[in-house]
Design an enzyme around this catalytic site. Structure first.
Site: not given
Ligand code: UGA
Length: 446
Positions: A11, A121, A153, A250, A258
């Site tokens: 961040v 956060t 990320e 899925a 996060c």
């Molecule tokens: C997440 C949030 O999306 C950000 O908005 C937030 O700022 C961040 O946390 C934080 O709190 O700092 P991030 O953890 O980098 O971001 O990644 P995401 O793209 O959100 O993915 C998180 C997880 O969810 C991954 O393991 C991804 O594979 C999974 N995911 C995501 C799914 O399984 N299905 C989806 O449809 C989307």
């Protein structure tokens, strides 16, 4: 604006570099001598596409620098942003030790009116704690602002430079307006709230996204039982503007630094005010179980016996385009596989070193390439949807594997990709794509 950013994790570093890109003068501060040496010598201690180039450009333009000297950085700043870690305590609560230490140091260094913003956060009430802590140590004028971060990320620069919204929690309208001015080049959607609402809004957003993922994963599990296709179900749901198509992919559940941490922290925050957040507790539980979907499929195919089987794993990071393996589903899946005596061959385009330092070796063969990992394997599990896996040549893959069994934990492959191959193919919530299972499973009596 002169900005000091305290903490160069994801961040802090991304925000600092992006504020410099907007033309501000930014000093990023970190205590960690290794990180600092890397940054000062032109490197970047994390993997984030485009960040290295943007840092180099802004350092060269004289707008960005890295230092260990917090006092000097704070002296020259109109805005100090706290972006240090808030790791989980064993209870799930956020550990505020680093926030408080940073606030104390900032207080001792304040000189003249300064806005102190928290981007980490943090639980509801933390900004007020920070405000009181600073006030107890200095008579210098300052205002506290909560500035939650929503970047992801892997797409951190775009998320920062083109945000859906900017949220500014503040007690002072003047301070809020100054911080709003800083963000005006990024978006028109700037929302000013009170401190507590800004803090809660961040947790609520992550909790909602995590809920969407657990919901679609449960729908996928039902799809497998009733013969529906989760990708079609999700697409149809997503056309409803009230639902939206994002985060309905899925798979084997969410990981990272996060969602797992913030969902648990919000359950704790609710618990502290005697509220049982039942929905979120279920979201967390569903997510924990979902990773074993892959293991269950392997066990079904091999009649419950994985001992001695060679299992290839593609993808170790919690999602593609990052080397971050924190809370990656691959950790528990591989722990289980090695525990039951499977021989694991693993490959990730960039996350293997981080994974090994968290996971240990446990007899795993760490491979340099995707085909190398698959060579001779009895089954292959795809756990992270890296682009290079989606581009894999399946007939070639089939040729190197001992047995052509593919468990696609992220629904990367399409029906036409697997149709012409001999793969026994399983994905998540798409039973109609399962290839050759009925015919071939009985033959796989090991
Ligand atoms: C997440 C949030 O999306 C950000 O908005 C937030 O700022 C961040 O946390 C934080 O709190 O700092 P991030 O953890 O980098 O971001 O990644 P995401 O793209 O959100 O993915 C998180 C997880 O969810 C991954 O393991 C991804 O594979 C999974 N995911 C995501 C799914 O399984 N299905 C989806 O449809 C989307």
């Amino acid at each position: 604006m002169n900005i000091a950013v305290i903490g160069t994790g994801y961040v802090g570093l991304v925000s600092g570099i992006c504020y410099a890109e907007l033309g501000n003068s930014v000093v990023c501060v970190d205590k960690d001598p290794f990180k600092l040496a890397t940054l000062q010598s032109g490197g970047i201690p994390i993997y984030e596409p485009g960040l290295q180039e943007l840092s180099t450009k802004n350092v060269a333009a004289g707008r960005l620098s890295y230092t260990g000297d917090l006092r000097a950085a704070v002296h020259g700043a109109d805005l100090v942003i706290i972006a240090v870690g808030t790791p989980p305590l064993p209870s799930g609560e956020a550990d505020l030790r680093y926030i408080e230490a940073a606030a104390a140091e900032i207080a001792d260094a304040l000189r003249g009116y300064t806005i102190v913003a928290v981007k980490s956060t943090v639980p509801v009430g933390t900004n007020e704690r920070v405000r009181d802590l600073i006030r107890s140590r200095t008579d210098e004028p300052f205002d506290s602002v909560s500035l939650p971060e929503f970047l992801r990320e892997g797409s951190a620069i775009r998320d920062t430079l083109e945000p859906d919204r900017v949220v500014i929690g503040a007690e002072s309208r003047e301070a809020a307006n100054k911080v709003a001015e800083l963000h005006k080049p990024l978006t028109d959607r700037i929302m000013i709230t009170d401190l507590r609402s800004a803090e809660l809004l961040k947790y609520a957003s992550n909790a909602f996204l995590a809920t969407k993922i657990s919901l679609i994963n449960e729908i996928a599990n039902i799809c497998e039982k009733v013969g529906a296709d989760v990708t079609q179900v999700a697409e149809g749901m997503g056309y409803d503007k009230r639902i939206g198509p994002a985060f309905l992919q899925a798979g084997i559940g969410y990981g990272g630094s996060c969602f797992p941490k913030d969902t648990r922290a919000l359950i704790q925050i609710a618990g502290h005010v005697e509220y049982d957040f039942k929905l979120l507790r279920s979201v967390v539980e569903v997510n924990r179980e979902q990773r074993f979907n892959v293991v269950r499929k392997l066990e079904m195919i091999f009649g419950g016996e994985l001992r001695g089987k060679t299992i290839a794993v593609w993808g170790l990071s919690f999602k593609p385009n990052t080397d971050d393996v924190r809370e990656s589903p691959a950790l528990e899946i591989m722990r289980h596989l090695t525990d039951v005596g499977a021989k694991v061959r693993a490959y990730d385009p960039i996350a293997t070193p981080n994974f090994r330092s968290l996971f240990g070796d446990r007899g795993v063969a760490w491979c340099e390439g995707a085909l190398e990992a698959a060579t001779g394997a009895d089954a292959l599990c795809l756990l992270t949807e890296w682009e290079e896996f989606a581009k894999a040549d399946l007939p070639e893959l089939q040729g190197v594997m001992g047995r052509p069994i593919l468990i696609d934990g992220r629904n990367v492959f399409r029906e036409e990709d697997v149709a012409g191959t001999d793969f026994v193919y399983y994905s998540i919530g798409r039973p109609s794509l399962n290839q050759g299972v009925r015919e071939k499973v009985p033959l796989l009596q090991y």
